[in-house]
Write a protein that holds these residues in place. Structure first.
Motif, PDB file in Angstrom:
ATOM      1  N   ALA A  82       0.860  -1.187   0.000  1.00 48.71           N
ATOM      2  CA  ALA A  82       0.000   0.000   0.000  1.00 48.71           C
ATOM      3  C   ALA A  82       0.895   1.235   0.000  1.00 48.71           C
ATOM      4  O   ALA A  82       2.048   1.182   0.425  1.00 48.71           O
ATOM      5  CB  ALA A  82      -0.934   0.010   1.218  1.00 48.71           C
ATOM      6  N   VAL A  83       0.341   2.324  -0.503  1.00 48.95           N
ATOM      7  CA  VAL A  83       1.003   3.625  -0.438  1.00 48.95           C
ATOM      8  C   VAL A  83       0.077   4.545   0.349  1.00 48.95           C
ATOM      9  O   VAL A  83      -1.062   4.785  -0.050  1.00 48.95           O
ATOM     10  CB  VAL A  83       1.266   4.199  -1.842  1.00 48.95           C
ATOM     11  N   LEU A  84       0.571   5.020   1.498  1.00 49.72           N
ATOM     12  CA  LEU A  84      -0.225   5.871   2.377  1.00 49.72           C
ATOM     13  C   LEU A  84       0.379   7.271   2.386  1.00 49.72           C
ATOM     14  O   LEU A  84       1.587   7.427   2.568  1.00 49.72           O
ATOM     15  CB  LEU A  84      -0.260   5.300   3.794  1.00 49.72           C
ATOM     16  N   VAL A  85      -0.458   8.264   2.183  1.00 47.44           N
ATOM     17  CA  VAL A  85       0.037   9.639   2.085  1.00 47.44           C
ATOM     18  C   VAL A  85      -0.820  10.567   2.934  1.00 47.44           C
ATOM     19  O   VAL A  85      -2.008  10.326   3.153  1.00 47.44           O
ATOM     20  CB  VAL A  85       0.052  10.142   0.622  1.00 47.44           C
ATOM     21  N   ASN A  86      -0.210  11.620   3.421  1.00 47.26           N
ATOM     22  CA  ASN A  86      -0.937  12.751   3.994  1.00 47.26           C
ATOM     23  C   ASN A  86      -0.150  14.012   3.700  1.00 47.26           C
ATOM     24  O   ASN A  86       0.757  14.015   2.867  1.00 47.26           O
ATOM     25  CB  ASN A  86      -1.220  12.539   5.491  1.00 47.26           C
ATOM     26  N   ASP A  87      -0.452  15.097   4.385  1.00 46.37           N
ATOM     27  CA  ASP A  87       0.187  16.378   4.087  1.00 46.37           C
ATOM     28  C   ASP A  87       1.686  16.379   4.371  1.00 46.37           C
ATOM     29  O   ASP A  87       2.423  17.190   3.797  1.00 46.37           O
ATOM     30  CB  ASP A  87      -0.465  17.495   4.905  1.00 46.37           C
ATOM     31  N   ASP A  88       2.144  15.512   5.277  1.00 48.59           N
ATOM     32  CA  ASP A  88       3.514  15.595   5.749  1.00 48.59           C
ATOM     33  C   ASP A  88       4.454  14.542   5.207  1.00 48.59           C
ATOM     34  O   ASP A  88       5.652  14.776   5.123  1.00 48.59           O
ATOM     35  CB  ASP A  88       3.549  15.525   7.288  1.00 48.59           C
ATOM     36  N   ARG A  89       3.929  13.375   4.857  1.00 50.88           N
ATOM     37  CA  ARG A  89       4.854  12.303   4.500  1.00 50.88           C
ATOM     38  C   ARG A  89       4.196  11.284   3.572  1.00 50.88           C
ATOM     39  O   ARG A  89       2.974  11.214   3.430  1.00 50.88           O
ATOM     40  CB  ARG A  89       5.376  11.617   5.765  1.00 50.88           C
ATOM     41  N   LEU A  90       5.064  10.501   2.970  1.00 48.56           N
ATOM     42  CA  LEU A  90       4.671   9.396   2.093  1.00 48.56           C
ATOM     43  C   LEU A  90       5.161   8.106   2.741  1.00 48.56           C
ATOM     44  O   LEU A  90       6.338   7.973   3.079  1.00 48.56           O
ATOM     45  CB  LEU A  90       5.324   9.574   0.716  1.00 48.56           C
ATOM     46  N   ARG A  91       4.244   7.161   2.942  1.00 46.16           N
ATOM     47  CA  ARG A  91       4.624   5.874   3.517  1.00 46.16           C
ATOM     48  C   ARG A  91       4.426   4.796   2.464  1.00 46.16           C
ATOM     49  O   ARG A  91       3.347   4.675   1.880  1.00 46.16           O
ATOM     50  CB  ARG A  91       3.792   5.541   4.757  1.00 46.16           C
ATOM     51  N   ILE A  92       5.462   4.004   2.239  1.00 45.25           N
ATOM     52  CA  ILE A  92       5.423   2.936   1.236  1.00 45.25           C
ATOM     53  C   ILE A  92       5.479   1.609   1.974  1.00 45.25           C
ATOM     54  O   ILE A  92       6.491   1.282   2.599  1.00 45.25           O
ATOM     55  CB  ILE A  92       6.609   3.055   0.261  1.00 45.25           C
ATOM     56  N   ARG A  93       4.400   0.864   1.891  1.00 44.65           N
ATOM     57  CA  ARG A  93       4.345  -0.446   2.533  1.00 44.65           C
ATOM     58  C   ARG A  93       4.542  -1.508   1.460  1.00 44.65           C
ATOM     59  O   ARG A  93       3.611  -1.933   0.799  1.00 44.65           O
ATOM     60  CB  ARG A  93       3.010  -0.636   3.259  1.00 44.65           C
ATOM     61  N   ASN A  94       5.797  -1.904   1.277  1.00 45.24           N
ATOM     62  CA  ASN A  94       6.157  -2.931   0.314  1.00 45.24           C
ATOM     63  C   ASN A  94       6.101  -4.310   0.980  1.00 45.24           C
ATOM     64  O   ASN A  94       5.921  -4.398   2.200  1.00 45.24           O
ATOM     65  CB  ASN A  94       7.541  -2.644  -0.260  1.00 45.24           C
ATOM     66  N   PRO A  95       6.266  -5.405   0.219  1.00 40.13           N
ATOM     67  CA  PRO A  95       6.118  -6.739   0.810  1.00 40.13           C
ATOM     68  C   PRO A  95       6.955  -6.967   2.064  1.00 40.13           C
ATOM     69  O   PRO A  95       6.455  -7.538   3.034  1.00 40.13           O
ATOM     70  CB  PRO A  95       6.539  -7.668  -0.332  1.00 40.13           C
ATOM     71  N   LEU A  96       8.207  -6.545   2.068  1.00 40.27           N
ATOM     72  CA  LEU A  96       9.090  -6.857   3.198  1.00 40.27           C
ATOM     73  C   LEU A  96       9.633  -5.631   3.907  1.00 40.27           C
ATOM     74  O   LEU A  96      10.436  -5.779   4.837  1.00 40.27           O
ATOM     75  CB  LEU A  96      10.257  -7.737   2.713  1.00 40.27           C
ATOM     76  N   ARG A  97       9.221  -4.437   3.486  1.00 40.47           N
ATOM     77  CA  ARG A  97       9.748  -3.229   4.117  1.00 40.47           C
ATOM     78  C   ARG A  97       8.666  -2.164   4.250  1.00 40.47           C
ATOM     79  O   ARG A  97       7.709  -2.136   3.475  1.00 40.47           O
ATOM     80  CB  ARG A  97      10.917  -2.650   3.318  1.00 40.47           C
ATOM     81  N   ILE A  99       8.723   1.951   4.305  1.00 42.10           N
ATOM     82  CA  ILE A  99       9.571   3.127   4.086  1.00 42.10           C
ATOM     83  C   ILE A  99       8.741   4.372   4.348  1.00 42.10           C
ATOM     84  O   ILE A  99       7.630   4.515   3.815  1.00 42.10           O
ATOM     85  CB  ILE A  99      10.126   3.163   2.650  1.00 42.10           C
ATOM     86  N   VAL A 100       9.244   5.252   5.194  1.00 45.23           N
ATOM     87  CA  VAL A 100       8.579   6.519   5.496  1.00 45.23           C
ATOM     88  C   VAL A 100       9.454   7.652   4.969  1.00 45.23           C
ATOM     89  O   VAL A 100      10.606   7.812   5.387  1.00 45.23           O
ATOM     90  CB  VAL A 100       8.347   6.684   7.010  1.00 45.23           C
ATOM     91  N   LEU A 101       8.904   8.443   4.046  1.00 46.00           N
ATOM     92  CA  LEU A 101       9.635   9.553   3.447  1.00 46.00           C
ATOM     93  C   LEU A 101       8.865  10.845   3.676  1.00 46.00           C
ATOM     94  O   LEU A 101       7.769  11.018   3.119  1.00 46.00           O
ATOM     95  CB  LEU A 101       9.828   9.349   1.942  1.00 46.00           C
ATOM     96  N   PRO A 102       9.387  11.765   4.481  1.00 47.06           N
ATOM     97  CA  PRO A 102       8.784  13.102   4.530  1.00 47.06           C
ATOM     98  C   PRO A 102       8.850  13.733   3.138  1.00 47.06           C
ATOM     99  O   PRO A 102       9.800  13.500   2.378  1.00 47.06           O
ATOM    100  CB  PRO A 102       9.673  13.850   5.537  1.00 47.06           C
ATOM    101  N   TRP A 103       7.846  14.534   2.815  1.00 48.05           N
ATOM    102  CA  TRP A 103       7.816  15.119   1.471  1.00 48.05           C
ATOM    103  C   TRP A 103       9.073  15.943   1.185  1.00 48.05           C
ATOM    104  O   TRP A 103       9.504  16.047   0.042  1.00 48.05           O
ATOM    105  CB  TRP A 103       6.573  15.989   1.298  1.00 48.05           C
ATOM    106  N   GLY A 104       9.659  16.521   2.214  1.00 54.32           N
ATOM    107  CA  GLY A 104      10.868  17.299   2.004  1.00 54.32           C
ATOM    108  C   GLY A 104      12.068  16.482   1.590  1.00 54.32           C
ATOM    109  O   GLY A 104      13.054  17.019   1.079  1.00 54.32           O
ATOM    110  N   GLN A 105      12.014  15.154   1.802  1.00 61.99           N
ATOM    111  CA  GLN A 105      13.105  14.266   1.429  1.00 61.99           C
ATOM    112  C   GLN A 105      12.878  13.591   0.083  1.00 61.99           C
ATOM    113  O   GLN A 105      13.737  12.855  -0.400  1.00 61.99           O
ATOM    114  CB  GLN A 105      13.288  13.188   2.509  1.00 61.99           C
TER     115      GLN A 105
END
Length: 243
Positions: A82-97, A99-105
């Motif tokens: 799944a890919v979860l997003v809001n105003d502050d960050r992007l969260r990538i839920r891949n099969p084995l990991r 990953i949380v990426l703030p939009w600034g990164q």
């Protein structure tokens, strides 16, 4: 095919003064992957439980080990992404990991043979929940071509009616032209995963410079998936080795 739905996870606290955008927590995932995963899990559970109940000798143990190995793997590659997003960050839920990426990164979001996000350090993360579908892109292109041909025919027919209707007060002249304009205003059709990527790019452009979107990229392994799968594989290997 991917559709966005509201996420039930709580939104992180925003610092004072952070602007509010229309984007709240949203989750993107593949409905086809979810349906396929549910079906495969149901089949594995049905066959495994049947073997445990009616099997003899080592068969129940082999069935348990197989289920312990297969079910986490199937879940990881079908239901989990799944890919979860809001105003502050992007969260990538891949099969084995996870990953949380703030939009600034986030440096860029790109589409090729797969949809990917690149952070400021140049590391690339694949978006498993947004698979690229060449078939969906081709279908959208065909629909666009059909709509364009229909709009062109309507425009040609409407030009003659417009001249005739211009002399008639309250006539319907130009109706076809209005329909053509409405079709053009809708823009070209896009595959659903491409639409999702467009939304993510737009949100990234809006939020990447905001104070609440800064921070570090974090990556966490999904040990809750890895541990039972490894245990099942080891148990299955031991049982086969014992003959």
């Amino acid at each position: 095919m991917t559709t966005p739905d509201p996420s039930r996870e709580p939104e992180p606290t925003k610092p004072a003064g952070t602007a509010t955008t229309p984007y709240k927590d949203r989750v993107y995932r593949s409905p086809a992957g979810v349906v396929g995963g549910v079906l495969v899990l149901a089949i594995v559970a049905w066959l495994g439980i049947d073997a445990v109940v009616v099997g003899e000798g080592r068969t129940p143990w082999l069935a348990l080990a197989t289920m312990l190995f297969l079910m986490p793997v199937v879940f990881a590659y079908t239901l989990r992404p799944a890919v979860l997003v809001n105003d502050d960050r992007l969260r990538i839920r891949n099969p084995l990991r996870l990953i949380v990426l703030p939009w600034g990164q986030v440096a860029s979001l790109r589409s090729g043979f797969s949809n990917e996000v690149v952070d400021d350090s140049g590391t690339t993360y694949q978006l498993w929940a947004l698979p690229v579908s060449v078939r969906a892109r081709s279908r959208a292109a065909r629909q666009d071509a059909r709509a364009a041909r229909a709009a062109a025919r309507a425009g040609q027919g409407g030009s003659g009616r417009a001249r005739a209707g211009a002399a008639v007060p309250g006539g319907v002249a130009g109706a076809a032209d209005l329909g053509t304009d409405a079709a053009v205003a809708g823009g070209p059709r896009r595959a659903e995963t491409d639409q999702a990527m467009d939304e993510l790019r737009e949100l990234h452009e809006r939020r990447q410079g905001e104070p609440g979107t800064q921070g570090e990229v974090t990556v966490r392994w999904a040990y809750e998936i890895i541990a039972p799968a490894v245990a099942g594989a080891v148990l299955l290997g031991v049982l086969w080795g014992l003959g």
